[in-house]
Design a protein around this motif. Structure first.
Motif, PDB file in Angstrom:
ATOM      1  N   PHE A  41      25.210  45.252  42.470  1.00  0.00           N
ATOM      2  CA  PHE A  41      26.190  44.542  42.179  1.00  0.00           C
ATOM      3  C   PHE A  41      26.763  43.269  42.746  1.00  0.00           C
ATOM      4  O   PHE A  41      26.540  43.089  43.940  1.00  0.00           O
ATOM      5  N   THR A  42      26.586  42.279  41.841  1.00  0.00           N
ATOM      6  CA  THR A  42      26.411  40.738  42.708  1.00  0.00           C
ATOM      7  C   THR A  42      27.790  40.437  43.217  1.00  0.00           C
ATOM      8  O   THR A  42      28.840  41.191  42.869  1.00  0.00           O
ATOM      9  N   PRO A  43      28.080  39.478  44.207  1.00  0.00           N
ATOM     10  CA  PRO A  43      29.336  39.116  44.732  1.00  0.00           C
ATOM     11  C   PRO A  43      30.378  38.873  43.849  1.00  0.00           C
ATOM     12  O   PRO A  43      31.608  39.229  43.885  1.00  0.00           O
ATOM     13  N   ALA A  44      30.074  38.206  42.787  1.00  0.00           N
ATOM     14  CA  ALA A  44      31.073  37.907  41.415  1.00  0.00           C
ATOM     15  C   ALA A  44      31.550  39.571  41.032  1.00  0.00           C
ATOM     16  O   ALA A  44      32.807  39.410  40.911  1.00  0.00           O
ATOM     17  N   ILE A  45      30.848  40.243  40.707  1.00  0.00           N
ATOM     18  CA  ILE A  45      31.263  41.403  40.127  1.00  0.00           C
ATOM     19  C   ILE A  45      32.145  42.260  41.076  1.00  0.00           C
ATOM     20  O   ILE A  45      33.176  42.521  40.675  1.00  0.00           O
ATOM     21  N   VAL A  46      31.732  42.094  42.427  1.00  0.00           N
ATOM     22  CA  VAL A  46      32.247  42.913  43.490  1.00  0.00           C
ATOM     23  C   VAL A  46      33.871  42.380  43.743  1.00  0.00           C
ATOM     24  O   VAL A  46      34.908  43.019  43.738  1.00  0.00           O
ATOM     25  N   SER A  47      33.672  40.933  43.609  1.00  0.00           N
ATOM     26  CA  SER A  47      35.179  40.355  43.756  1.00  0.00           C
ATOM     27  C   SER A  47      36.146  40.610  42.661  1.00  0.00           C
ATOM     28  O   SER A  47      37.467  40.870  43.050  1.00  0.00           O
ATOM     29  N   ASP A  48      35.704  40.734  41.439  1.00  0.00           N
ATOM     30  CA  ASP A  48      36.551  41.146  40.455  1.00  0.00           C
ATOM     31  C   ASP A  48      36.735  42.549  40.343  1.00  0.00           C
ATOM     32  O   ASP A  48      37.997  42.921  40.078  1.00  0.00           O
ATOM     33  N   LEU A  49      35.917  43.348  40.773  1.00  0.00           N
ATOM     34  CA  LEU A  49      36.424  44.990  41.049  1.00  0.00           C
ATOM     35  C   LEU A  49      37.404  45.099  42.298  1.00  0.00           C
ATOM     36  O   LEU A  49      38.239  45.982  41.966  1.00  0.00           O
ATOM     37  N   LEU A  50      37.183  44.594  43.286  1.00  0.00           N
ATOM     38  CA  LEU A  50      38.439  44.463  44.307  1.00  0.00           C
ATOM     39  C   LEU A  50      39.720  44.038  43.807  1.00  0.00           C
ATOM     40  O   LEU A  50      40.716  44.737  44.037  1.00  0.00           O
ATOM     41  N   VAL A  51      39.801  43.035  43.012  1.00  0.00           N
ATOM     42  CA  VAL A  51      40.967  42.502  42.344  1.00  0.00           C
ATOM     43  C   VAL A  51      41.407  43.756  41.445  1.00  0.00           C
ATOM     44  O   VAL A  51      42.697  43.790  41.579  1.00  0.00           O
ATOM     45  N   LEU A  52      40.575  44.215  40.758  1.00  0.00           N
ATOM     46  CA  LEU A  52      40.959  45.374  39.834  1.00  0.00           C
ATOM     47  C   LEU A  52      41.503  46.652  40.644  1.00  0.00           C
ATOM     48  O   LEU A  52      42.590  47.121  40.064  1.00  0.00           O
ATOM     49  N   CYS A  53      40.735  47.010  41.497  1.00  0.00           N
ATOM     50  CA  CYS A  53      41.291  48.005  42.393  1.00  0.00           C
ATOM     51  C   CYS A  53      42.519  47.753  43.111  1.00  0.00           C
ATOM     52  O   CYS A  53      43.384  49.015  43.023  1.00  0.00           O
ATOM     53  N   ARG A  54      42.665  46.683  43.525  1.00  0.00           N
ATOM     54  CA  ARG A  54      44.014  46.490  44.331  1.00  0.00           C
ATOM     55  C   ARG A  54      45.402  46.376  43.261  1.00  0.00           C
ATOM     56  O   ARG A  54      46.162  46.829  43.732  1.00  0.00           O
TER      57      ARG A  54
END
Length: 450
Positions: free
Chosen positions: A229-242
């Motif tokens: 998973f690219t940094p961009a996808i991971v960044s979005d996932l982290l926001v979603l998880c929070r």
């Protein structure tokens, strides 16, 4: 100060667990890979890696030990007189990381040799694979090694590439039981004794999916599939998880369980059995830069449900947080084996597999870079993997975040754990599920497996 040939200390409870599993041929190694890029005008050649590894060995005493005495009866760690890098550092023309990992997971360590319990393989693209015995380190130890190697490379030239290194004469990190109270509660003792000796049909494991039975034919044949998973996808996932009050680990765990649920029959199985390793380093007050084995587990029985639930993910995150302080008792139960580790593992052959899924997340590789010396080395994509395909979970998801912000999951299954069709369908549906979650729509139509 220690001397070469000295017995440093006996192996601890958890270390003996892994030593016994390895000595029976049920496991091979843990590994952490990282892709390095040299500054302009430099290369990752033999002299460079030897110089860098010398400093790492001198700073980590555990990289200069071997197992002494009978590893099945009285394993102890003995200091080596020397480490010959020419015997444990290899250069490979391999460019396929999945293939390289799979090959390493087939290779065991020789307890009878005078070699340390680790090795390094440098691939053609600059990827350095650190493979090590689980008895000397947990998953976070792989990150610690690369952190030390990265820092050593930044320091530059040293001893002219000499292959012979004198190990550190310092102590090993203490075994977990000397730092943390592992005493299990009476309830825990009763539950685990019942699980160990009661017929499976009497336990909650009876209607729980755990993949195929443990084979009586021991083989380390394995399959590796990397999910990136690219940094961009991971960044979005982290926001979603929070926003959902959960974590990446809990998201992966719950999505994986929903994907498995879509591939099995809910008439035959009511639950899934899954495990999530928990680091004990905060409890043991041990640095993340240490190479040691301070880890326990969290065991769960989620219901078979092909629809992903953010509420379940949030609850799992909460359960994991609350379990941290209780998790040492999982390791404390090992003392009730009274040293009969071999019989414990041999008793698993031909029986129901202990778990269907393991999600092991070692976190993100974090480094501090001092660029005051000019051009520096850089480090990119990483991968974390471990074997244990004989008696371990049917599907293993090993998660690591790299310094760039991306995440790699190595999905690993044994030749006898699940079918290749099942594992490949799981991987495809999991990736598809992440994409759908990003759009906040569920459920999805799974690829059929067998």
């Amino acid at each position: 100060m220690g001397q070469p040939g000295d017995v440093i200390r006996p192996a601890g409870l958890l270390e003996r667990y892994h030593i016994s599993r390895f000595s029976l041929g049920l496991d091979s190694c843990v590994l952490m890979t990282a892709q390095y890029k040299a500054p302009e005008g430099q290369t990752l050649d033999r002299d460079t890696i030897y110089n860098a590894l010398r400093r790492v060995i001198e700073r980590h005493a555990v990289l200069g030990v071997r197992l002494a005495r009978d590893p099945t009866l009285d394993p102890t760690f003995e200091r080596l007189q020397k480490v010959d890098l020419s015997e444990i550092v290899e250069f490979s023309d391999e460019t396929n990381l999945e293939g390289a990992i799979q090959a390493q997971l087939l290779r065991k360590f020789d307890f009878t040799s005078h070699l340390p319990l680790w090795r390094v393989v440098i691939l053609a693209d600059g990827t350095i694979c650190f493979a090590f015995h689980h008895g000397i380190g947990d998953g976070k130890s792989g990150l610690a090694f690369h952190r030390a190697l990265f820092a050593s490379l930044q320091e530059g030239k040293g001893h002219g590439g000499d292959a012979i290194v004198t190990p550190s004469d310092g102590p090993l990190v203490p075994a977990i039981e000397t730092l943390v109270d592992l005493s299990p509660s009476w309830r825990k003792i009763g539950v685990e004794i019942f699980r160990l000796f009661a017929p499976v049909s009497w336990t909650r494991d009876a209607a729980s999916w755990t993949g195929n039975l443990v084979s009586t034919t021991i083989t380390l044949q394995n399959h590796v599939r990397l999910i990136n998973f690219t940094p961009a996808i991971v960044s979005d996932l982290l926001v979603l998880c929070r926003s959902k009050k959960t974590t990446i680990t809990s998201l992966i765990h719950c999505l994986a369980n929903s994907v498995i649920s879509g591939l099995i029959s809910d008439e035959q199985y009511k639950t899934l059995t899954s495990v999530i390793p928990i680091s004990l380093r905060d409890l043991s007050r041990t640095s993340n830069n240490a190479i040691c084995n301070h880890v326990s587990t969290f065991r769960a029985y989620p219901k078979v449900n092909p629809t992903f639930s953010w509420e379940d993910a949030a609850q799992t995150a909460s359960d994991l947080r609350s379990h941290v302080k209780k998790s040492p008792e999982e390791i404390g139960m090992l003392k009730f084996l009274f040293g009969k580790y071999d019989a414990y593992f041999q008793g698993k052959l031909g029986r129901k597999r202990p778990a269907g899924l393991e999600v092991s997340n070692v976190g993100r590789f974090d480094v501090q870079i001092d660029s005051s010396n000019g051009q520096m080395w850089s480090i990119g994509r990483m991968a974390f993997a471990q074997c244990d395909v004989v008696v371990g979970a049917a599907l293993k998801m090993n998660v690591v975040g790299d310094a760039l912000g991306g995440i790699t999951i190595s999905l690993i299954w044994g030749a006898n754990s699940v079918s290749d069709a099942f594992a490949n369908a799981f991987a495809a549906n999991f990736e598809n599920g992440i994409g759908i979650l990003m759009k906040e729509t569920m459920p999805y139509t799974p690829v059929s497996g067998s």
